[in-house]
Design an enzyme around this catalytic site. Structure first.
Site, PDB file in Angstrom:
ATOM      1  N   LYS A  27      65.426  20.040  52.356  1.00  0.00           N
ATOM      2  CA  LYS A  27      66.704  20.508  51.221  1.00  0.00           C
ATOM      3  C   LYS A  27      66.421  21.780  51.144  1.00  0.00           C
ATOM      4  O   LYS A  27      65.279  22.341  50.934  1.00  0.00           O
ATOM      5  CB  LYS A  27      66.821  19.616  50.070  1.00  0.00           C
ATOM      6  CG  LYS A  27      65.673  20.132  49.093  1.00  0.00           C
ATOM      7  CD  LYS A  27      66.060  19.765  47.497  1.00  0.00           C
ATOM      8  CE  LYS A  27      64.579  19.618  46.692  1.00  0.00           C
ATOM      9  NZ  LYS A  27      65.102  19.794  45.881  1.00  0.00           N
TER      10      LYS A  27
ATOM     11  N   LYS B 252      64.764  26.505  45.619  1.00  0.00           N
ATOM     12  CA  LYS B 252      64.485  27.994  45.419  1.00  0.00           C
ATOM     13  C   LYS B 252      63.051  28.230  45.753  1.00  0.00           C
ATOM     14  O   LYS B 252      62.005  29.344  45.524  1.00  0.00           O
ATOM     15  CB  LYS B 252      64.913  28.363  43.766  1.00  0.00           C
ATOM     16  CG  LYS B 252      65.882  27.835  43.143  1.00  0.00           C
ATOM     17  CD  LYS B 252      65.744  28.060  42.175  1.00  0.00           C
ATOM     18  CE  LYS B 252      67.131  27.798  41.221  1.00  0.00           C
ATOM     19  NZ  LYS B 252      66.539  26.423  40.707  1.00  0.00           N
TER      20      LYS B 252
ATOM     21  N   LYS C 122      56.042  17.231  43.050  1.00  0.00           N
ATOM     22  CA  LYS C 122      55.500  18.648  43.391  1.00  0.00           C
ATOM     23  C   LYS C 122      54.435  18.634  42.232  1.00  0.00           C
ATOM     24  O   LYS C 122      53.437  18.973  41.948  1.00  0.00           O
ATOM     25  CB  LYS C 122      56.175  18.972  41.206  1.00  0.00           C
ATOM     26  CG  LYS C 122      57.768  19.978  41.785  1.00  0.00           C
ATOM     27  CD  LYS C 122      58.252  20.751  41.316  1.00  0.00           C
ATOM     28  CE  LYS C 122      59.862  20.973  41.759  1.00  0.00           C
ATOM     29  NZ  LYS C 122      60.288  21.913  40.370  1.00  0.00           N
TER      30      LYS C 122
HETATM   31  P1  TYM Z   1      68.097  22.921  40.009  1.00  0.00           P
HETATM   32  O1  TYM Z   1      67.201  24.277  38.880  1.00  0.00           O
HETATM   33  O2  TYM Z   1      66.943  22.513  40.887  1.00  0.00           O
HETATM   34  O3  TYM Z   1      68.986  23.194  41.157  1.00  0.00           O
HETATM   35  C1  TYM Z   1      70.681  23.485  40.176  1.00  0.00           C
HETATM   36  C2  TYM Z   1      71.126  22.295  41.007  1.00  0.00           C
HETATM   37  O4  TYM Z   1      70.931  22.496  42.285  1.00  0.00           O
HETATM   38  C3  TYM Z   1      71.516  21.446  42.946  1.00  0.00           C
HETATM   39  N1  TYM Z   1      70.796  21.523  44.345  1.00  0.00           N
HETATM   40  C4  TYM Z   1      71.125  21.441  45.321  1.00  0.00           C
HETATM   41  N2  TYM Z   1      72.413  20.964  45.993  1.00  0.00           N
HETATM   42  C5  TYM Z   1      73.071  20.551  47.490  1.00  0.00           C
HETATM   43  N3  TYM Z   1      71.559  21.269  48.468  1.00  0.00           N
HETATM   44  C6  TYM Z   1      70.633  22.187  48.170  1.00  0.00           C
HETATM   45  N4  TYM Z   1      69.456  22.562  48.810  1.00  0.00           N
HETATM   46  C7  TYM Z   1      70.243  21.550  46.207  1.00  0.00           C
HETATM   47  N5  TYM Z   1      69.430  22.456  45.703  1.00  0.00           N
HETATM   48  C8  TYM Z   1      69.955  22.650  44.715  1.00  0.00           C
HETATM   49  C9  TYM Z   1      70.408  20.953  41.843  1.00  0.00           C
HETATM   50  O5  TYM Z   1      70.976  19.384  42.392  1.00  0.00           O
HETATM   51  C10 TYM Z   1      71.392  21.081  40.452  1.00  0.00           C
HETATM   52  O6  TYM Z   1      72.690  20.767  40.838  1.00  0.00           O
HETATM   53  N6  TYM Z   1      66.880  19.475  36.743  1.00  0.00           N
HETATM   54  C11 TYM Z   1      68.297  20.540  36.851  1.00  0.00           C
HETATM   55  C12 TYM Z   1      68.186  20.934  35.679  1.00  0.00           C
HETATM   56  C13 TYM Z   1      68.846  20.691  34.927  1.00  0.00           C
HETATM   57  C14 TYM Z   1      70.051  19.764  34.219  1.00  0.00           C
HETATM   58  C15 TYM Z   1      70.058  19.187  33.314  1.00  0.00           C
HETATM   59  C16 TYM Z   1      71.002  19.855  35.788  1.00  0.00           C
HETATM   60  C17 TYM Z   1      67.312  20.269  33.777  1.00  0.00           C
HETATM   61  N7  TYM Z   1      68.702  19.516  32.483  1.00  0.00           N
HETATM   62  C18 TYM Z   1      70.735  18.112  32.549  1.00  0.00           C
HETATM   63  C19 TYM Z   1      72.533  18.520  35.305  1.00  0.00           C
HETATM   64  C20 TYM Z   1      71.971  17.732  33.750  1.00  0.00           C
HETATM   65  C21 TYM Z   1      67.166  20.877  38.412  1.00  0.00           C
HETATM   66  O7  TYM Z   1      66.060  21.718  38.463  1.00  0.00           O
HETATM   67  O8  TYM Z   1      68.350  21.866  39.233  1.00  0.00           O
END
Ligand code: TYM
Length: 334
Positions: A201, A204, A113
């Site tokens: 991957k 969003k 990023k």
């Molecule tokens: P975020 O919002 O980017 O994504 C949410 C969840 O979706 C999973 N994910 C994927 N899994 C498989 N294939 C993909 N292409 C893919 N893209 C996204 C992510 O691994 C995630 O599990 N930082 C985290 C949110 C967060 C969090 C936490 C998670 C904040 N605090 C504490 C666990 C524990 C995030 O940005 O997820």
């Protein structure tokens, strides 16, 4: 014996997609009975990059609706908004003081990023300090509830590793305050790839909406995106790891997860057919797969979600306050 706790979250930035569902939310729904489940809409993480205030509010509610539409039972699962429990941010500060900047600069997500490339060269992108400290807030999210398990997609595992490191470091330096959480990634759904650039991957934030199937996409949009998905010129269906076949592999993978099969089996079923046949059938299956989620989503009102947020906040505040007080006492602040 009381249940163990799992904690996880999704950012209310952009539109949730199949990767978020198969890599994370579906797995939470699958284990919600066995665990004390805490599922967060991480709006404080979302603001590490610029967000429109009205849009952020709307998306925060939308994510909670998608949790419920995906099968999370709000009677059993605590669904909440991160900013409703300010102790996360305060614990983050405490954890910041035992975090090394080098550990944060090393994080792949930060590098991506902030424009740091693998050869160490940087594009001149100016990013906020929140993006650097992002994993420390994640650590606070998880550790404040003594979570035993964190179910996430593969891209987040590095952040959970640093959470474990910080918990151990705190416990060693001060007192045994924090539980060391385990990571859970599902073997099949942990990394769903982009439809247009299958070596990356599904995300969003990718510019092209054609790169992802969004959970609320209309049937004709789903069909169009799948038919346009990048494959290769060979038009021969088999499952392997060659980079040229990455697009096909991803489609086979998605197909297998949503039909409870294996990618090898799907490849076998389609070995005498072309990519067009595979894509058409996958699109049909996907449309049907997402239909119940979309129907349920449309029935949930904003008011219901706001009531759930209010109830969860009341439940979580005392827990978070208690853990924070223990951490502060261990450091000598209270
Ligand atoms: P975020 O919002 O980017 O994504 C949410 C969840 O979706 C999973 N994910 C994927 N899994 C498989 N294939 C993909 N292409 C893919 N893209 C996204 C992510 O691994 C995630 O599990 N930082 C985290 C949110 C967060 C969090 C936490 C998670 C904040 N605090 C504490 C666990 C524990 C995030 O940005 O997820």
């Amino acid at each position: 014996m009381s249940k163990q706790t799992f904690f996880s979250g999704v950012q209310p930035s952009g539109n949730l997609h199949l990767g978020n569902y198969l890599g994370a939310i579906k797995n939470w729904a699958d284990i919600q009975e066995e665990y004390n489940a805490i599922c967060c809409v991480v709006n404080l993480h979302a603001i590490t990059v610029p967000q429109d205030p009205e849009e952020l509010k709307r998306k925060t509610i939308e994510v909670a609706k998608l949790y419920i539409a995906s099968g999370l039972d709000p009677e059993k699962v605590t669904i909440f908004r991160q900013s409703d429990v300010p102790q996360h941010a305060e614990l983050m500060w405490l954890l910041n003081t035992i975090t090394k900047t080098g550990e944060l600069f090393k994080m792949t997500q930060f590098k991506d990023k902030s424009g740091i490339q693998s050869n160490g060269a940087t594009e001149k992108i100016s990013v906020g300090a929140g993006l650097l400290n992002y994993p420390v807030l994640m650590a606070a999210d998880i550790l404040i509830y003594d979570a035993n398990l964190v179910p996430v997609g593969e891209d987040q595992t590095q952040h959970i590793e640093i959470t474990r490191t910080l918990a151990r470091r705190f416990n060693k330096k001060f007192e045994e305050v924090f539980t060391i959480p385990d990571i859970y990634t599902s073997p099949a759904g942990k990394k769903i790839m982009s439809l247009t650039e299958p070596l990356k991957k599904m995300s969003k934030s990718a510019e092209s909406a054609n790169s992802r199937i969004e959970l609320l996409d209309e049937p004709d949009v789903i069909r169009k995106k799948i038919m346009k998905a990048t494959t290769d010129g060979e038009n021969k269906i088999y499952y392997n790891d060659e980079p040229e076949k990455a697009g096909l592999k991803n489609l086979l993978n998605i197909f297998s997860i949503i039909t409870d099969s294996t990618p090898e089996q799907i490849a076998e079923d389609y070995k005498d057919k072309g990519y067009g046949d595979l894509k058409k059938d996958l699109a049909d299956v996907l449309v049907e797969y997402l239909k119940p989620i979309q129907e349920k989503f449309n029935l949930i009102t904003d008011e219901e979600v706001l009531n759930i947020f209010a109830k969860s906040k009341n439940e979580l505040l005392p827990l978070a306050e208690k853990k924070l007080a223990i951490a502060k006492e261990a450091i000598g602040l209270e």
